[in-house]
Design a protein around this motif. Sequence first.
Motif, PDB file in Angstrom:
ATOM      1  N   ASN A  92       0.865  -1.180   0.000  1.00 38.41           N
ATOM      2  CA  ASN A  92       0.000   0.000   0.000  1.00 38.41           C
ATOM      3  C   ASN A  92       0.902   1.231   0.000  1.00 38.41           C
ATOM      4  O   ASN A  92       2.019   1.199   0.528  1.00 38.41           O
ATOM      5  CB  ASN A  92      -0.885   0.027   1.242  1.00 38.41           C
ATOM      6  CG  ASN A  92      -1.733  -1.215   1.374  1.00 38.41           C
ATOM      7  OD1 ASN A  92      -2.399  -1.626   0.432  1.00 38.41           O
ATOM      8  ND2 ASN A  92      -1.699  -1.830   2.553  1.00 38.41           N
ATOM      9  N   ILE A  93       0.411   2.325  -0.570  1.00 38.30           N
ATOM     10  CA  ILE A  93       1.187   3.566  -0.611  1.00 38.30           C
ATOM     11  C   ILE A  93       0.325   4.698  -0.068  1.00 38.30           C
ATOM     12  O   ILE A  93      -0.776   4.942  -0.565  1.00 38.30           O
ATOM     13  CB  ILE A  93       1.659   3.894  -2.036  1.00 38.30           C
ATOM     14  CG1 ILE A  93       2.558   2.769  -2.574  1.00 38.30           C
ATOM     15  CG2 ILE A  93       2.402   5.231  -2.063  1.00 38.30           C
ATOM     16  CD1 ILE A  93       2.983   2.946  -4.023  1.00 38.30           C
ATOM     17  N   VAL A  94       0.814   5.360   0.952  1.00 41.09           N
ATOM     18  CA  VAL A  94       0.126   6.511   1.548  1.00 41.09           C
ATOM     19  C   VAL A  94       1.029   7.731   1.375  1.00 41.09           C
ATOM     20  O   VAL A  94       2.118   7.793   1.951  1.00 41.09           O
ATOM     21  CB  VAL A  94      -0.176   6.279   3.040  1.00 41.09           C
ATOM     22  CG1 VAL A  94      -0.800   7.541   3.649  1.00 41.09           C
ATOM     23  CG2 VAL A  94      -1.102   5.086   3.223  1.00 41.09           C
ATOM     24  N   LEU A  95       0.575   8.667   0.567  1.00 39.54           N
ATOM     25  CA  LEU A  95       1.319   9.895   0.284  1.00 39.54           C
ATOM     26  C   LEU A  95       0.604  11.056   0.968  1.00 39.54           C
ATOM     27  O   LEU A  95      -0.513  11.414   0.591  1.00 39.54           O
ATOM     28  CB  LEU A  95       1.406  10.122  -1.228  1.00 39.54           C
ATOM     29  CG  LEU A  95       1.951  11.461  -1.724  1.00 39.54           C
ATOM     30  CD1 LEU A  95       3.336  11.749  -1.161  1.00 39.54           C
ATOM     31  CD2 LEU A  95       1.976  11.492  -3.259  1.00 39.54           C
ATOM     32  N   ILE A  96       1.241  11.621   1.980  1.00 38.31           N
ATOM     33  CA  ILE A  96       0.649  12.726   2.739  1.00 38.31           C
ATOM     34  C   ILE A  96       1.343  14.022   2.321  1.00 38.31           C
ATOM     35  O   ILE A  96       2.551  14.174   2.494  1.00 38.31           O
ATOM     36  CB  ILE A  96       0.796  12.493   4.251  1.00 38.31           C
ATOM     37  CG1 ILE A  96       0.111  11.171   4.646  1.00 38.31           C
ATOM     38  CG2 ILE A  96       0.191  13.665   5.033  1.00 38.31           C
ATOM     39  CD1 ILE A  96       0.413  10.722   6.057  1.00 38.31           C
ATOM     40  N   TYR A  97       0.551  14.933   1.751  1.00 40.96           N
ATOM     41  CA  TYR A  97       1.082  16.175   1.200  1.00 40.96           C
ATOM     42  C   TYR A  97       0.550  17.338   2.024  1.00 40.96           C
ATOM     43  O   TYR A  97      -0.609  17.739   1.909  1.00 40.96           O
ATOM     44  CB  TYR A  97       0.635  16.314  -0.251  1.00 40.96           C
ATOM     45  CG  TYR A  97       1.617  16.997  -1.165  1.00 40.96           C
ATOM     46  CD1 TYR A  97       2.968  16.664  -1.164  1.00 40.96           C
ATOM     47  CD2 TYR A  97       1.188  17.963  -2.080  1.00 40.96           C
ATOM     48  CE1 TYR A  97       3.862  17.269  -2.039  1.00 40.96           C
ATOM     49  CE2 TYR A  97       2.071  18.571  -2.951  1.00 40.96           C
ATOM     50  CZ  TYR A  97       3.410  18.221  -2.925  1.00 40.96           C
ATOM     51  OH  TYR A  97       4.307  18.819  -3.796  1.00 40.96           O
ATOM     52  N   ALA A  98       1.390  17.877   2.902  1.00 37.84           N
ATOM     53  CA  ALA A  98       0.987  19.017   3.725  1.00 37.84           C
ATOM     54  C   ALA A  98       0.960  20.289   2.871  1.00 37.84           C
ATOM     55  O   ALA A  98       1.500  20.328   1.761  1.00 37.84           O
ATOM     56  CB  ALA A  98       1.952  19.186   4.893  1.00 37.84           C
ATOM     57  N   ASP A  99       0.347  21.323   3.399  1.00 33.46           N
ATOM     58  CA  ASP A  99       0.162  22.568   2.654  1.00 33.46           C
ATOM     59  C   ASP A  99       0.835  23.726   3.394  1.00 33.46           C
ATOM     60  O   ASP A  99       0.475  24.029   4.539  1.00 33.46           O
ATOM     61  CB  ASP A  99      -1.341  22.835   2.515  1.00 33.46           C
ATOM     62  CG  ASP A  99      -1.665  23.797   1.386  1.00 33.46           C
ATOM     63  OD1 ASP A  99      -0.757  24.504   0.937  1.00 33.46           O
ATOM     64  OD2 ASP A  99      -2.832  23.827   0.957  1.00 33.46           O
ATOM     65  N   ASP A 100       1.822  24.334   2.760  1.00 34.09           N
ATOM     66  CA  ASP A 100       2.545  25.482   3.342  1.00 34.09           C
ATOM     67  C   ASP A 100       3.275  25.130   4.641  1.00 34.09           C
ATOM     68  O   ASP A 100       3.487  25.999   5.497  1.00 34.09           O
ATOM     69  CB  ASP A 100       1.603  26.655   3.616  1.00 34.09           C
ATOM     70  CG  ASP A 100       1.129  27.352   2.340  1.00 34.09           C
ATOM     71  OD1 ASP A 100       1.467  26.871   1.244  1.00 34.09           O
ATOM     72  OD2 ASP A 100       0.421  28.368   2.442  1.00 34.09           O
TER      73      ASP A 100
END
Length: 532
Positions: A54-62
């Motif tokens: 499984n792949i979990v990509l967490i992309y925060a903002d600023d």
Amino acid sequence: MDFNQRTSVAKLLILQAFTCLSVCIAQTQSKSAEAPVSVLNEMRPKTTQSEYPNIVLIYADDLGYGDLSSYGATKIKTPNIDRLAKNGILFTDGHSTSATCTPSRYALLTGEYPLRINNYSPVFCADRLIIDTKKTTIASLLKRKGYTTACVGKWHLGFGDKPKPDWNKELKPGPLELGFDYFFGLPVVNSHPPFVYMENRRILGLDPNDPLTYKRGGKTYGKAYVGKHTSPHRGMPSVIGGKVAHDLYVDELIGEKLTQKALTWMNQQDKPFFLYYASHNVHLPITPHPYFHGKSECGLRGDFVEELDWSVGQIISAVERFGALENTIFIFTSDNGAIIKGKDQGDILDQLGHKPNGKLKGRKFGAWEAGHRVPFIVSWPNKIPAGKTSDALIANLDLLPTFAAITGQKLAPHEARDGFNQLPLLLGKDTTSARSELIIQPHKRSHKSLRQGDWVYIPGAGDGGWVPAKKGELPKQLYNLKDDPYQQQNRINDFPERADAMASHLNKLMKQYGMSVNKIMSKNKAKKKQKQ
């Protein structure tokens, strides 16, 4: 002490008093607020195992380079994100190729420089989808190997095949035409209209008798916050109407809602899954859940970071309950560096002992390091060596080709043209990055920059974002990041041959993409003359 000095001291004292009062009020509110509603108890063990992780990509903002405790923050606690770092690899030289939100997301999903489509700026509610539906994305790549895919959170890449999509109908093409099986989240951004939720191709809660319609400068429904453009200036598109849809969107509950949706979707999957969790934290407006008010030691923005950490913890815990932790890759990074709204906010954070971008120079939108050097953490238990720190150069562009390698796929020449497979680096089989250079895109085309090894060349003064050049500054910049990581010494006059070589190489790369640096600068000058 002269008048200006006395004024500065008085201002700082006022800021200190205001900050202390704000923290006390926030802590009082937090004690009386209930915790966000969690759906963790609904998670069930998975009965099937896949050969692919499984792949979990967490992309925060600023989120800035200095916003996490694993990157040196002392006034904010981020134990869940730190856990990923302890169980994996933390990069100190990780980058988004763009210092701006939309182009950063384009690069992430396609593995290509957004300059290839001439994208340097955010898109808004009237903009069409900027990714060609024929282009390979991370989601469409993984679907080839049987993955189920979801994007939960902020989209911010446009909808439809022409400007001004109809928000009352199916919004397509969009995420579902780019390889995602499911989408839930913010169609644009939490600072600009429309302030509504979208699921798959439709806005939630639309009333046919109260449609969403375009109006320049029109006021939208919803609570006002600093940094939330409920009434954009007349040059900006806005969407009015849709009161019921707007009422479903409560700013302080967005993080709770997105986390619930992410966990619920993962719980429903029997195949290997790819979750792209594009958090709105910590983009303006700063609206953490009331429970987190006062949790950090540096005001609401710090609380917003701690809410983000809570969301990450919920996702990790869900995967644990699936019994899939050892077969899941987690990637945590940010779309660009932190933006500090005004000098006063910067003064407040300084007084509280927190620097969102650490010691790096600059801010979001700019070519200096703080604009694009971001937290970058990858964890894959029993595959990636735990507790490792790497100073190798890595970028968001590299994720698509790395995922291709993980799933045993060979990319065609037209796919992810600007990314590099970093799997050997992640697995500890190589300590050297597959990437030796990186084009950096600030907001201004004229300041498109080149990183080569330890050197970075910027073909203009100022940061190419919101920090203008100061009087007397040299017209170009060259820094050695190994000797001068905080960019205090412009070496452009000390190493003219290196600067010329890098400028020539940058121009050569631009010609390969169909546009030279000189042409870009000429276009910018022509636009300025037209405005005058």
